[in-house]
Enzyme design. Structure first.
Site, mmCIF file in Angstrom:
data_model
loop_
_atom_site.group_PDB
_atom_site.id
_atom_site.type_symbol
_atom_site.label_atom_id
_atom_site.label_comp_id
_atom_site.label_asym_id
_atom_site.label_seq_id
_atom_site.Cartn_x
_atom_site.Cartn_y
_atom_site.Cartn_z
ATOM 1 N N ASP A 181 -44.873 -14.087 -17.964
ATOM 2 C CA ASP A 181 -45.219 -12.687 -17.742
ATOM 3 C C ASP A 181 -44.232 -11.846 -18.542
ATOM 4 O O ASP A 181 -43.029 -12.133 -18.535
ATOM 5 C CB ASP A 181 -45.142 -12.351 -16.247
ATOM 6 C CG ASP A 181 -45.665 -10.967 -15.922
ATOM 7 O OD1 ASP A 181 -45.037 -9.971 -16.375
ATOM 8 O OD2 ASP A 181 -46.677 -10.843 -15.218
ATOM 9 N N SER A 231 -43.049 -9.120 -17.899
ATOM 10 C CA SER A 231 -42.089 -8.450 -17.027
ATOM 11 C C SER A 231 -41.181 -9.450 -16.304
ATOM 12 O O SER A 231 -40.559 -9.104 -15.309
ATOM 13 C CB SER A 231 -42.813 -7.577 -15.996
ATOM 14 O OG SER A 231 -41.903 -6.752 -15.302
ATOM 15 N N SER A 232 -41.121 -10.661 -16.822
ATOM 16 C CA SER A 232 -40.247 -11.689 -16.258
ATOM 17 C C SER A 232 -39.036 -11.863 -17.162
ATOM 18 O O SER A 232 -39.154 -12.333 -18.296
ATOM 19 C CB SER A 232 -41.003 -13.016 -16.132
ATOM 20 O OG SER A 232 -40.118 -14.109 -16.044
ATOM 21 N N ALA A 233 -37.866 -11.483 -16.658
ATOM 22 C CA ALA A 233 -36.644 -11.592 -17.455
ATOM 23 C C ALA A 233 -36.341 -13.043 -17.808
ATOM 24 O O ALA A 233 -35.856 -13.346 -18.905
ATOM 25 C CB ALA A 233 -35.469 -10.977 -16.690
ATOM 26 N N SER A 254 -38.515 -15.300 -18.364
ATOM 27 C CA SER A 254 -39.422 -15.699 -19.452
ATOM 28 C C SER A 254 -38.789 -15.371 -20.803
ATOM 29 O O SER A 254 -38.924 -16.124 -21.770
ATOM 30 C CB SER A 254 -40.774 -14.987 -19.318
ATOM 31 O OG SER A 254 -41.487 -15.442 -18.182
#
Length: 204
Positions: A14, A16-18, A20
């Site tokens: 995602d 908005s996943s740090a 990631s």
């Protein structure tokens, strides 16, 4: 001579996943070391949270404060610049739809777009929930800004993101990033090492 087929691993993430973003900094070396290829599959973690009862850690909680420091430390360990985007978490759906709109005709360019989005949001702290920021990334890659403005909100891109998110739920994916190799799931940027060891032991 039979041509060797590069094995693939699904990379569910995602924007908005740090974590990631942290995982992204490890993918190229992982691919080169093991002759595998990651299939990039952005999905909506927000939708998955709604379906599974999950939620992001609050920034002022004990877990949230730990994650803040852990992400910064993890990025620094592999030489990634890190600036928390504002706001955070942010609405990642427009960027994911843009990814799939690009991937319809050019999967390689879609990967370049994803890298550029992550670099702008976590490397520079920009708000990549904003359509103008996304279109700015599109333009920097030499793509048609006006064309993408229409396509990223089109039915095809919407349907693709929904389909991948629905598939993620069916596969048992509950967080990001998650890696799927031959039915085996690995959750988190820090599980890439474990995934590598599993492959080295003949996990396929």
């Amino acid at each position: 001579m039979t041509q060797k087929t590069t094995r693939t691993i699904d990379f569910f993430f995602d924007f908005s996943s740090a974590y990631s973003y942290v995982a992204l900094g490890k993918l190229d070396a992982f691919e080169a070391a093991r002759d595998v290829s990651f299939v990039w599959r952005p999905f909506s973690l927000g939708v998955v949270f709604k379906e599974t009862g999950g939620s992001p850690a609050k920034s002022d909680s004990l877990k949230g404060r730990y994650i803040t420091r852990d992400v910064e430390r993890s990025a620094g360990e592999i030489g990634l610049p890190y600036v928390w985007p504002q706001p955070f978490p942010f609405n990642s759906i427009p960027a994911a739809r843009a990814f799939y709109a690009i991937a319809e005709t050019d999967p390689r360019m879609a990967q370049l777009f994803a890298r550029a989005v992550f670099a702008a949001s976590y490397g520079l702290g920009k708000d990549l929930s904003d359509a103008d920021q996304i279109l700015g990334v599109v333009a920097e890659l030499g793509l048609d800004r006006e064309d993408m403005a229409g396509r990223m909100g089109g039915d095809q891109a919407r349907a693709k993101l929904k389909a991948v998110t629905d598939e993620a739920l069916r596969l048992g994916i509950f967080g990001a990033p998650m890696f799927l190799a031959e039915g085996e799931l690995f959750w988190g940027a820090d599980r890439l090492d474990q995934l590598g060891h599993w492959l080295d032991r003949g996990g396929w």
